[in-house]
Write a protein that holds these residues in place. Structure first.
Motif, mmCIF file in Angstrom:
data_model
loop_
_atom_site.group_PDB
_atom_site.id
_atom_site.type_symbol
_atom_site.label_atom_id
_atom_site.label_comp_id
_atom_site.label_asym_id
_atom_site.label_seq_id
_atom_site.Cartn_x
_atom_site.Cartn_y
_atom_site.Cartn_z
ATOM 1 N N LEU A 155 53.099 -24.098 48.573
ATOM 2 C CA LEU A 155 53.460 -25.246 47.741
ATOM 3 C C LEU A 155 53.448 -24.882 46.259
ATOM 4 C CD1 LEU A 155 51.583 -28.168 49.537
ATOM 5 C CD2 LEU A 155 54.057 -27.952 49.212
ATOM 6 N N ALA A 156 52.569 -23.972 45.863
ATOM 7 C CA ALA A 156 52.531 -23.528 44.468
ATOM 8 C C ALA A 156 53.845 -22.857 44.085
ATOM 9 C CB ALA A 156 51.355 -22.573 44.246
ATOM 10 N N VAL A 157 54.378 -22.039 44.991
ATOM 11 C CA VAL A 157 55.664 -21.384 44.738
ATOM 12 C C VAL A 157 56.768 -22.431 44.609
ATOM 13 C CG1 VAL A 157 57.390 -19.805 45.689
ATOM 14 C CG2 VAL A 157 54.960 -19.254 45.885
ATOM 15 N N CYS A 158 56.755 -23.429 45.504
ATOM 16 C CA CYS A 158 57.763 -24.504 45.425
ATOM 17 C C CYS A 158 57.658 -25.262 44.103
ATOM 18 C CB CYS A 158 57.578 -25.479 46.593
ATOM 19 S SG CYS A 158 57.972 -24.802 48.225
ATOM 20 N N ALA A 159 56.422 -25.545 43.676
ATOM 21 C CA ALA A 159 56.220 -26.296 42.438
ATOM 22 C C ALA A 159 56.754 -25.529 41.232
ATOM 23 C CB ALA A 159 54.734 -26.604 42.258
ATOM 24 N N PRO A 219 67.032 -34.588 53.793
ATOM 25 C CA PRO A 219 66.954 -33.630 54.907
ATOM 26 C C PRO A 219 66.238 -32.332 54.528
ATOM 27 C CG PRO A 219 69.141 -34.594 54.763
ATOM 28 C CD PRO A 219 68.409 -35.024 53.536
ATOM 29 N N GLN A 220 66.514 -31.839 53.317
ATOM 30 C CA GLN A 220 65.864 -30.602 52.896
ATOM 31 C C GLN A 220 64.365 -30.812 52.714
ATOM 32 O OE1 GLN A 220 67.514 -28.778 49.386
ATOM 33 N NE2 GLN A 220 65.767 -27.413 49.117
ATOM 34 N N ALA A 221 63.975 -31.907 52.073
ATOM 35 C CA ALA A 221 62.554 -32.184 51.858
ATOM 36 C C ALA A 221 61.824 -32.348 53.187
ATOM 37 C CB ALA A 221 62.392 -33.435 51.000
ATOM 38 N N GLY A 287 59.630 -22.621 55.185
ATOM 39 C CA GLY A 287 59.785 -23.668 54.198
ATOM 40 C C GLY A 287 60.284 -23.138 52.864
ATOM 41 N N LEU A 288 59.776 -21.976 52.452
ATOM 42 C CA LEU A 288 60.217 -21.390 51.187
ATOM 43 C C LEU A 288 61.681 -20.938 51.256
ATOM 44 C CD1 LEU A 288 57.071 -19.300 50.172
ATOM 45 C CD2 LEU A 288 57.869 -21.457 49.196
ATOM 46 N N GLN A 289 62.078 -20.422 52.403
ATOM 47 C CA GLN A 289 63.482 -20.025 52.555
ATOM 48 C C GLN A 289 64.412 -21.226 52.469
ATOM 49 O OE1 GLN A 289 64.712 -16.732 53.043
ATOM 50 N NE2 GLN A 289 62.625 -16.260 52.398
ATOM 51 N N ILE A 290 63.992 -22.339 53.049
ATOM 52 C CA ILE A 290 64.792 -23.566 52.950
ATOM 53 C C ILE A 290 64.822 -24.050 51.512
ATOM 54 C CG2 ILE A 290 64.930 -25.984 53.667
ATOM 55 C CD1 ILE A 290 63.651 -25.170 56.314
ATOM 56 N N HIS A 291 63.673 -23.977 50.843
ATOM 57 C CA HIS A 291 63.594 -24.437 49.457
ATOM 58 C C HIS A 291 64.503 -23.621 48.547
ATOM 59 C CE1 HIS A 291 61.843 -25.098 45.440
ATOM 60 N NE2 HIS A 291 61.528 -26.287 45.908
ATOM 61 N N ASP A 292 64.586 -22.329 48.787
ATOM 62 C CA ASP A 292 65.433 -21.458 47.963
ATOM 63 C C ASP A 292 66.906 -21.560 48.325
ATOM 64 O OD1 ASP A 292 63.248 -20.590 46.594
ATOM 65 O OD2 ASP A 292 62.987 -18.740 47.737
ATOM 66 N N ALA A 296 69.675 -23.080 55.889
ATOM 67 C CA ALA A 296 69.918 -24.522 55.898
ATOM 68 C C ALA A 296 68.733 -25.258 56.517
ATOM 69 C CB ALA A 296 71.185 -24.817 56.699
ATOM 70 N N PRO A 297 68.541 -26.530 56.168
ATOM 71 C CA PRO A 297 67.435 -27.304 56.755
ATOM 72 C C PRO A 297 67.449 -27.321 58.277
ATOM 73 C CG PRO A 297 68.351 -28.473 54.882
ATOM 74 C CD PRO A 297 69.241 -27.292 55.126
ATOM 75 N N ILE A 298 68.654 -27.216 58.890
ATOM 76 C CA ILE A 298 68.738 -27.241 60.352
ATOM 77 C C ILE A 298 68.012 -26.058 60.966
ATOM 78 C CG2 ILE A 298 70.874 -25.909 60.500
ATOM 79 C CD1 ILE A 298 69.907 -28.983 62.613
ATOM 80 N N ALA A 299 67.738 -25.030 60.161
ATOM 81 C CA ALA A 299 67.050 -23.844 60.675
ATOM 82 C C ALA A 299 65.630 -24.148 61.111
ATOM 83 C CB ALA A 299 67.045 -22.739 59.619
ATOM 84 N N VAL A 300 65.117 -25.313 60.706
ATOM 85 C CA VAL A 300 63.767 -25.685 61.100
ATOM 86 C C VAL A 300 63.735 -26.213 62.538
ATOM 87 C CG1 VAL A 300 63.696 -28.144 60.474
ATOM 88 C CG2 VAL A 300 61.672 -26.735 60.139
ATOM 89 N N LEU A 301 64.909 -26.444 63.133
ATOM 90 C CA LEU A 301 64.960 -27.019 64.481
ATOM 91 C C LEU A 301 64.183 -26.202 65.514
ATOM 92 C CD1 LEU A 301 66.005 -29.229 66.314
ATOM 93 C CD2 LEU A 301 68.117 -27.925 66.618
ATOM 94 N N PRO A 302 64.312 -24.853 65.545
ATOM 95 C CA PRO A 302 63.493 -24.103 66.513
ATOM 96 C C PRO A 302 61.996 -24.364 66.350
ATOM 97 C CG PRO A 302 65.211 -22.703 65.618
ATOM 98 C CD PRO A 302 65.233 -23.969 64.806
ATOM 99 N N LEU A 303 61.541 -24.523 65.103
ATOM 100 C CA LEU A 303 60.125 -24.815 64.868
ATOM 101 C C LEU A 303 59.775 -26.207 65.376
ATOM 102 C CD1 LEU A 303 57.505 -23.778 63.629
ATOM 103 C CD2 LEU A 303 58.224 -24.731 61.434
ATOM 104 N N VAL A 304 60.701 -27.157 65.191
ATOM 105 C CA VAL A 304 60.484 -28.514 65.703
ATOM 106 C C VAL A 304 60.332 -28.496 67.225
ATOM 107 C CG1 VAL A 304 61.533 -30.797 65.958
ATOM 108 C CG2 VAL A 304 61.706 -29.586 63.784
#
Length: 348
Positions: A155-159, A219-221, A287-292, A296-304
């Protein structure tokens, strides 16, 4: 950069010293049962909260760094939650009182973040849920500290990437404080966080995440926040499902968390904490890869999909014993005086 390194180092050292001092004081002047047994006290969160708040506020007071917009109210709300947890450590609070106070603190943070009413209401619920999810995870030596430290760094990196250096510094200080605490909390733990530390850490992480992502598209958040907190969400879902299926009260603590099941599968206590830390690191990197914008946010689907799959697989690990299928009687206090209630202010 130099101020950040100095602040993180100060937080690490201060937390380590305070945790050792608190342990010595409790073992010397605490309840007779604790003094006789030499059990690890559950007040170590005082060290994490004081070090984080103290170092974060020292910069402006010394004129070497500024907190930045929105950081001071966040510190105030997190400090209030830490006090709430400390009261719960000394005298267990009712669940409604705890959740109500946490919701009030979360509402203050969300309002100052400028979220619209609908999104703000969802953010408050999410902050309260994640706060208590971190509190639940504080059930095995080193587990919560490792996961929270990794999450704080992510989160520090995102901030910093969002142009919020004050939040980045605060989260870096929190990660350093948790690292200093792990020096005492690594197995065999000499002191535990307790509600003061676990609720403070969970609230600060969840509130910071909402604040940092306030201007990020929905969606990204959502994808980022899910990836960053996947481990604690999985642990909470596992505990709730396990206790429901076993007919046990949801608020009764027990050795049914991910860390306990990993130990039943042959890992050591240290090994289970490392696995949880690495899992949190994997989610943080996603999460950092999505933030950068690299994925794409859809890449989180396997984790979901992985989260419920992990819950189903871990439910197959026995943790309650032969009597687990019988409905446990509801009681105002645990049968074992050393046991405690997860959501009502204790360890599992």
């Amino acid at each position: 950069m130099l101020h950040g390194i100095t602040a993180a180092t100060a937080a690490l050292v201060l937390t380590a010293l305070l945790a050792g001092l608190i342990r010595a004081v409790v073992l010397r002047f605490g309840p007779a049962g604790v003094r006789r047994s030499g059990a690890a006290p559950h007040l170590g969160g005082i060290a994490v909260a004081l070090a984080t708040l103290g170092v974060a506020c020292a910069g402006p007071l010394l004129g070497v760094a500024e907190l930045g917009a929105g950081v001071a109210p966040l510190l105030g709300a997190a400090g209030a939650v830490a006090l709430l947890g400390l009261v719960g450590d000394l005298r267990p609070l009712g669940v409604r009182v705890r959740l109500g106070a946490e919701a009030a603190a979360a509402t203050a943070v969300v309002t100052l973040a400028g979220l619209p009413p609908g999104a703000g209401a969802l953010a408050v619920l999410w902050i309260v849920f994640v706060t208590n999810a971190f509190q639940l995870l504080d059930a095995s030596d080193g587990a919560m500290g490792a996961v929270a430290a990794v999450t704080a760094l992510g989160l520090a990196v995102c901030a910093i990437a969002e142009g919020r250096p004050g939040h980045g510094l605060l989260l870096s200080v929190l990660a350093a404080a948790l690292t200093g605490f792990l020096l005492h909390n690594w197995h065999p733990a000499r002191i535990h966080l307790g509600d003061c530390g676990s609720l403070f850490t969970g609230f600060l992480l969840a509130s910071s995440a909402v604040t940092v992502h306030a201007g990020t598209p929905g969606p990204q958040a959502t994808a980022e926040l899910f990836a960053l907190t996947a481990v604690v969400l999985t642990d909470t879902l596992l505990v709730v499902a396990s206790r429901r299926l076993a007919g046990r009260p949801l608020l009764r603590g027990g050795g049914d968390h991910i860390a306990h099941r990993l130990r039943r599968m042959g890992l050591s206590t240290q090994g289970s904490a490392v696995v949880l830390g690495l899992a949190s690191l994997a989610g943080t990197l996603i999460g950092l890869q999505i933030h950068d914008g690299r994925i794409a946010p859809i890449a989180v689907l396997p984790l979901v999909l992985l989260v419920p799959s992990a819950v189903v697989l871990l439910l197959r690990v026995p943790v309650y014993g032969p009597a687990s299928r019988r409905r446990a009687p509801r009681a105002r206090t645990p049968a074992n005086p050393t046991a405690s209630v997860d959501l009502a202010g204790g360890r599992g």
